[in-house]
Design a protein around this motif. Sequence first.
Motif, short mmCIF file in Angstrom:
data_model
loop_
_atom_site.label_atom_id
_atom_site.label_comp_id
_atom_site.label_asym_id
_atom_site.label_seq_id
_atom_site.Cartn_x
_atom_site.Cartn_y
_atom_site.Cartn_z
N LEU A 36 2.95 6.61 6.73
CA LEU A 36 3.79 6.50 5.54
C LEU A 36 4.96 5.55 5.77
O LEU A 36 5.33 4.79 4.88
CB LEU A 36 4.30 7.88 5.11
CG LEU A 36 3.23 8.87 4.65
CD1 LEU A 36 3.88 10.18 4.24
CD2 LEU A 36 2.39 8.31 3.52
N GLU A 41 -1.24 5.12 3.32
CA GLU A 41 -1.48 6.44 2.77
C GLU A 41 -2.51 7.15 3.63
O GLU A 41 -3.28 6.52 4.35
CB GLU A 41 -1.91 6.39 1.31
CG GLU A 41 -3.25 5.77 1.04
CD GLU A 41 -3.61 5.80 -0.44
OE1 GLU A 41 -2.73 5.85 -1.29
OE2 GLU A 41 -4.81 5.74 -0.72
N SER A 51 1.18 9.71 0.25
CA SER A 51 1.48 8.31 0.00
C SER A 51 2.99 8.15 -0.14
O SER A 51 3.75 9.10 -0.02
CB SER A 51 0.77 7.82 -1.26
OG SER A 51 1.20 8.55 -2.38
#
Length: 93
Positions: A36, A41, A51
Motif C-alpha cells: 500500500l 493493492e 487499496s
Amino acid sequence: MTKTELVAAVAEQSGFTKKDVTAAIEAMTTVITNELENGGEVKLAGIGTFSVTETAARTCRNPKTGETVEVEAGRKPKFKASTTLKKAVNGED
C-alpha cells in the motif's frame, strides 16, 4: 477479536504453533503495508481488496471552536469486502 485471540484461533484451527502464527500474521501485515505504501493493492480471494485512495485538499471546520482549517491532500488505506465475505456475514449461501 484481538490479535492475541486471532493468533490463538488460527493456531488451534491450523495446528501450527502460536509463535509460527504470530510470525505469519506479522509478515502478512508488513507485506500488505509495504504494498500500500508503494501505491499497489492486495487482493485476497474470498476476503476482499486492500487499496489506497487519494484525498483532495479541503477546508474543514473545527466543531469545537468554529475555526476553519486547511487539510492537505493525502492518501488513505481502503478495504473493500468481497461478495463471498459479504454473503457469509449476512448468512446467505
